[in-house]
Design a protein around this motif. Sequence first.
Motif, PDB file in Angstrom:
ATOM      1  N   TYR A 182      21.109  26.240 135.352  1.00  0.00           N
ATOM      2  CA  TYR A 182      20.959  26.045 133.909  1.00  0.00           C
ATOM      3  C   TYR A 182      21.181  24.579 133.533  1.00  0.00           C
ATOM      4  CZ  TYR A 182      21.778  25.847 128.967  1.00  0.00           C
ATOM      5  OH  TYR A 182      21.708  25.459 127.654  1.00  0.00           O
ATOM      6  N   LEU A 183      22.220  23.991 134.146  1.00  0.00           N
ATOM      7  CA  LEU A 183      22.520  22.589 133.814  1.00  0.00           C
ATOM      8  C   LEU A 183      21.384  21.663 134.242  1.00  0.00           C
ATOM      9  CD1 LEU A 183      26.339  22.203 134.612  1.00  0.00           C
ATOM     10  CD2 LEU A 183      25.225  22.504 132.387  1.00  0.00           C
ATOM     11  N   THR A 184      20.787  21.973 135.376  1.00  0.00           N
ATOM     12  CA  THR A 184      19.656  21.167 135.845  1.00  0.00           C
ATOM     13  C   THR A 184      18.490  21.304 134.864  1.00  0.00           C
ATOM     14  OG1 THR A 184      20.364  21.558 138.093  1.00  0.00           O
ATOM     15  CG2 THR A 184      18.112  20.770 137.820  1.00  0.00           C
ATOM     16  N   TYR A 185      18.271  22.544 134.408  1.00  0.00           N
ATOM     17  CA  TYR A 185      17.230  22.809 133.402  1.00  0.00           C
ATOM     18  C   TYR A 185      17.498  21.994 132.137  1.00  0.00           C
ATOM     19  CZ  TYR A 185      15.295  25.684 129.534  1.00  0.00           C
ATOM     20  OH  TYR A 185      14.677  26.139 128.401  1.00  0.00           O
ATOM     21  N   MET A 186      18.751  22.011 131.688  1.00  0.00           N
ATOM     22  CA  MET A 186      19.087  21.276 130.465  1.00  0.00           C
ATOM     23  C   MET A 186      18.876  19.768 130.664  1.00  0.00           C
ATOM     24  SD  MET A 186      22.601  21.304 128.262  1.00  0.00           S
ATOM     25  CE  MET A 186      23.414  20.099 129.288  1.00  0.00           C
ATOM     26  N   ASP A 187      19.351  19.265 131.785  1.00  0.00           N
ATOM     27  CA  ASP A 187      19.182  17.827 132.047  1.00  0.00           C
ATOM     28  C   ASP A 187      17.698  17.466 132.145  1.00  0.00           C
ATOM     29  OD1 ASP A 187      21.879  17.404 131.953  1.00  0.00           O
ATOM     30  OD2 ASP A 187      22.162  17.160 134.107  1.00  0.00           O
ATOM     31  N   THR A 188      16.895  18.369 132.699  1.00  0.00           N
ATOM     32  CA  THR A 188      15.462  18.071 132.810  1.00  0.00           C
ATOM     33  C   THR A 188      14.817  18.069 131.424  1.00  0.00           C
ATOM     34  OG1 THR A 188      15.561  19.281 134.890  1.00  0.00           O
ATOM     35  CG2 THR A 188      13.385  18.621 134.142  1.00  0.00           C
ATOM     36  N   ILE A 230      33.964  27.103 133.994  1.00  0.00           N
ATOM     37  CA  ILE A 230      32.729  26.388 134.314  1.00  0.00           C
ATOM     38  C   ILE A 230      32.911  24.890 134.056  1.00  0.00           C
ATOM     39  CG2 ILE A 230      31.225  28.360 133.782  1.00  0.00           C
ATOM     40  CD1 ILE A 230      30.788  25.665 131.459  1.00  0.00           C
ATOM     41  N   ASP A 231      32.088  24.106 134.709  1.00  0.00           N
ATOM     42  CA  ASP A 231      32.134  22.656 134.525  1.00  0.00           C
ATOM     43  C   ASP A 231      30.808  22.249 133.885  1.00  0.00           C
ATOM     44  OD1 ASP A 231      32.220  19.946 134.643  1.00  0.00           O
ATOM     45  OD2 ASP A 231      32.520  19.808 136.820  1.00  0.00           O
ATOM     46  N   TRP A 232      30.865  21.703 132.688  1.00  0.00           N
ATOM     47  CA  TRP A 232      29.633  21.310 131.990  1.00  0.00           C
ATOM     48  C   TRP A 232      28.969  20.092 132.632  1.00  0.00           C
ATOM     49  CZ3 TRP A 232      26.881  23.938 128.594  1.00  0.00           C
ATOM     50  CH2 TRP A 232      27.491  24.886 127.761  1.00  0.00           C
ATOM     51  N   LYS A 233      29.723  19.393 133.491  1.00  0.00           N
ATOM     52  CA  LYS A 233      29.203  18.150 134.104  1.00  0.00           C
ATOM     53  C   LYS A 233      28.692  17.187 133.040  1.00  0.00           C
ATOM     54  CE  LYS A 233      28.815  20.216 138.520  1.00  0.00           C
ATOM     55  NZ  LYS A 233      28.061  20.749 139.619  1.00  0.00           N
ATOM     56  N   LEU A 234      29.508  16.997 132.042  1.00  0.00           N
ATOM     57  CA  LEU A 234      29.116  16.088 130.955  1.00  0.00           C
ATOM     58  C   LEU A 234      28.864  14.685 131.479  1.00  0.00           C
ATOM     59  CD1 LEU A 234      31.524  17.083 128.015  1.00  0.00           C
ATOM     60  CD2 LEU A 234      29.149  17.761 128.364  1.00  0.00           C
ATOM     61  N   ASP A 235      29.682  14.260 132.454  1.00  0.00           N
ATOM     62  CA  ASP A 235      29.506  12.901 133.000  1.00  0.00           C
ATOM     63  C   ASP A 235      28.084  12.702 133.511  1.00  0.00           C
ATOM     64  OD1 ASP A 235      32.056  12.224 132.434  1.00  0.00           O
ATOM     65  OD2 ASP A 235      32.776  12.199 134.505  1.00  0.00           O
ATOM     66  N   ARG A 236      27.600  13.744 134.197  1.00  0.00           N
ATOM     67  CA  ARG A 236      26.256  13.641 134.773  1.00  0.00           C
ATOM     68  C   ARG A 236      25.204  13.551 133.668  1.00  0.00           C
ATOM     69  NH1 ARG A 236      24.431  18.477 138.626  1.00  0.00           N
ATOM     70  NH2 ARG A 236      23.597  19.356 136.703  1.00  0.00           N
ATOM     71  N   THR A 237      25.316  14.431 132.690  1.00  0.00           N
ATOM     72  CA  THR A 237      24.348  14.448 131.592  1.00  0.00           C
ATOM     73  C   THR A 237      24.411  13.146 130.790  1.00  0.00           C
ATOM     74  OG1 THR A 237      24.594  16.841 131.460  1.00  0.00           O
ATOM     75  CG2 THR A 237      23.624  15.759 129.553  1.00  0.00           C
ATOM     76  N   TYR A 238      25.621  12.710 130.502  1.00  0.00           N
ATOM     77  CA  TYR A 238      25.770  11.496 129.695  1.00  0.00           C
ATOM     78  C   TYR A 238      25.240  10.272 130.460  1.00  0.00           C
ATOM     79  CZ  TYR A 238      28.917  14.086 126.480  1.00  0.00           C
ATOM     80  OH  TYR A 238      29.461  14.966 125.573  1.00  0.00           O
ATOM     81  N   SER A 239      25.539  10.194 131.774  1.00  0.00           N
ATOM     82  CA  SER A 239      25.034   9.044 132.560  1.00  0.00           C
ATOM     83  C   SER A 239      23.518   9.029 132.571  1.00  0.00           C
ATOM     84  CB  SER A 239      25.499   9.102 134.019  1.00  0.00           C
ATOM     85  OG  SER A 239      26.853   9.297 134.091  1.00  0.00           O
ATOM     86  N   LEU A 240      22.955  10.229 132.710  1.00  0.00           N
ATOM     87  CA  LEU A 240      21.486  10.345 132.730  1.00  0.00           C
ATOM     88  C   LEU A 240      20.899   9.786 131.428  1.00  0.00           C
ATOM     89  CD1 LEU A 240      18.857  11.740 133.950  1.00  0.00           C
ATOM     90  CD2 LEU A 240      19.464  13.698 132.518  1.00  0.00           C
ATOM     91  N   ILE A 241      21.457  10.197 130.307  1.00  0.00           N
ATOM     92  CA  ILE A 241      20.943   9.751 129.009  1.00  0.00           C
ATOM     93  C   ILE A 241      21.089   8.235 128.875  1.00  0.00           C
ATOM     94  CG2 ILE A 241      21.310   9.881 126.500  1.00  0.00           C
ATOM     95  CD1 ILE A 241      22.274  12.826 127.021  1.00  0.00           C
ATOM     96  N   HIS A 242      22.245   7.729 129.244  1.00  0.00           N
ATOM     97  CA  HIS A 242      22.465   6.281 129.113  1.00  0.00           C
ATOM     98  C   HIS A 242      21.578   5.482 130.058  1.00  0.00           C
ATOM     99  CE1 HIS A 242      26.549   7.156 127.085  1.00  0.00           C
ATOM    100  NE2 HIS A 242      25.701   6.722 126.188  1.00  0.00           N
ATOM    101  N   LYS A 243      21.226   6.113 131.185  1.00  0.00           N
ATOM    102  CA  LYS A 243      20.336   5.437 132.129  1.00  0.00           C
ATOM    103  C   LYS A 243      18.906   5.420 131.564  1.00  0.00           C
ATOM    104  CE  LYS A 243      18.901   7.244 136.028  1.00  0.00           C
ATOM    105  NZ  LYS A 243      18.238   8.151 136.468  1.00  0.00           N
ATOM    106  N   LEU A 244      18.483   6.561 131.005  1.00  0.00           N
ATOM    107  CA  LEU A 244      17.105   6.653 130.493  1.00  0.00           C
ATOM    108  C   LEU A 244      16.914   5.776 129.258  1.00  0.00           C
ATOM    109  CD1 LEU A 244      16.565  10.494 130.895  1.00  0.00           C
ATOM    110  CD2 LEU A 244      15.358   8.695 132.151  1.00  0.00           C
ATOM    111  N   GLN A 245      17.866   5.811 128.354  1.00  0.00           N
ATOM    112  CA  GLN A 245      17.763   5.012 127.125  1.00  0.00           C
ATOM    113  C   GLN A 245      19.162   4.493 126.766  1.00  0.00           C
ATOM    114  OE1 GLN A 245      15.296   5.906 123.842  1.00  0.00           O
ATOM    115  NE2 GLN A 245      13.889   7.226 124.970  1.00  0.00           N
TER     116      GLN A 245
END
Length: 456
Positions: A182-188, A230-245
Motif C-alpha cells: 500500500y505504501l509503495t502504491y501511495m508513494d507511486t 505499522i510504520d508509515w515510513k514518513l521519512d521515505r515519503t517525505y524524502s521522495l517528495i523533497h527529491k522530486l520537487q
Amino acid sequence: MIRILLVFLLVSLSIVVAPAQSVYQPSAENLAARKAFQDDKFGLFIHWGVYSLLADGEWIMNQRQIPAKDYEKLPTFFNPVDFNAKEWVSMAKNAGMKYITITSKHHDGFAMYDSKVSDYDIVDRTPYKKDVLKMLADECQAQGIKLFFYHSHLDWHHPDYYPRGRTGQKTGRPESGDFEKYLTYMDTQLTELLTNYGPIAGIWFDGWWDQSADDAGHVGKTAPANKNGIDWKLDRTYSLIHKLQPAALIGNNHHVAPFPGEDFQMFEKDLPGSKSTGFNEAQTIGQLPLETCETMNGSWGFNIKDNRYKSTKDLVHYLVKAAGHNANFLLNVGPMPNGKVQPEFVKSLAEIGQWMQKNGETIYGTRGGPVEARNWGVTTAKGNKVYVHILDWADRQLTLPALPGKVSAARLFADKSPVKITQSAEGVVLTMAAPPAADMLDTIIELDMAPATAKK
Ligand code: H79
C-alpha cells in the motif's frame, strides 16, 4: 580513555545511520517557498470526489458503511459536465486567494486524476473521462495561482491498506493485505502527482491519525505511536517528495507536533493554540509556517442539507484572526457533482474578495503582530507597520499593552484620518475620532513604528 573512544564511536555511528529526514535540512528553494507561502495568507480548499454525488459529505462511505464494491458504482455516474477550471481559479483569485489545495485522493481512495498504478480514478472509471487535476493545474499556472494536493494516507478502498485503522472497518474488504505494498502504491501516486502536473506548491496529508492509538499523548515524539504497530515510513515519503520537487511544502494533518521533514503545520477548524476541536489536544505550535482551515458551512464535501452558512463577516473575521495568529487561512468549498460551486459560496467569496481588495495590504505579507490575540481583535505587522484589527469594540479608546518600540504616528487605515496616540511605559492608548462603526467588518488602525535606535 577507552570509554571515551567507545562513546565517540557510538556517536559517529548514530550520525551515519540516522535516517535522512531526521536531520532534515530544507533546501534553499524550500525555505523561499515557506516564506512566500506565509506571505500568501489566503487559500481555497476544495473537497471534491465521487462522494459529492451523495451530497452528504466526504465521510459518507464510512458513515453509511458502504462496502467498497458498492461504492464503486458511484464513479460510473460521476459526470461533472459543468466543471470549468477557469471559473474555479478565477473565483479563488477574485476572493483574494493565492493558492488552491484540492483533494487528489480523499479517504475513499478514489483518485481525481489519471493514475497509472490504478484504474480507480476519474479518467478510467467515470463517463467524464477527463483529468480534472490536470485541467486545474494548467489553469492555475495560467492565472498565477499555486496548487497544493490534499492526499489521504488512509484508504477505505485499497485492500492492502491493512491492518485497517480506526475508520473504514465496514467496507467489506478481505482480512488480509500488505501494508508495505500500500505504501509503495501511495508513494507511486505521489510521484505521479509531483511529476505530471507542473510545479506543485505542496502536499497536504491527512489520515495518519487513523493508525494512532489515541487522540493525544504523542507530543513532541517523532516516532509515531500507533495501534497496529505499522510504520508509515514518513521519512521515505517525505524524502521522495523533497527529491522530486524541493520547493514543495509538506504538511500533515496528524493533530500532533510536526515531524521531521515537514515544512508547514496545519490546524483543522482551529486557530493555532486554541485547541478547539477535541482531537487536537496534543497539538503544540512548532516553528514552521502555520495554516488554519475552515468550512464555509459545516461540511468539507458537498452537503445538500447543510445551510449553516457562516456570514461574510464571520469569514473575514476568521481570516483576520488567522493572520493575527501568524497563520494562513485555507477556506473550503465542496463543489457539487456537476462541477459547479453552489451560489451561496460564490457570493460570499466575492464579498470577501471585495474586502481584500481594499484591506489586503494589512494581511498579505504580514506576520502576527506584537500584541497577542485579544477579544477585541488582533494585530498584524509588516516592515515598520503594525495593523491593529479591531473586530469587536464599541469605544473610541483602545489600550494596547507596551509595544516593543515607539509609535511615531497612527491613522485609520480606511481613510488615513489621524488617530491620537498616548504612549507610556505602560502601553499605548489609541483614541479614534468616533467609535468603530457597527457595520464595519474590521476597523483597522495603522501604526508607524519608529526605526529602532541602533545599538552602540
Ligand atoms: O478532509 C476533511 C475531513 O474529511 C478530514 N480533514 C478535513 C480537512 C477529517 N477527517 N477526520 N476528521 C476530519 C475529524 C477527525 C476525527 C478524528 Fe478520529 C478524531 C480523528 C481521530 C480522532 C474519528 C474518531 C476518526 C477517528 C476516530
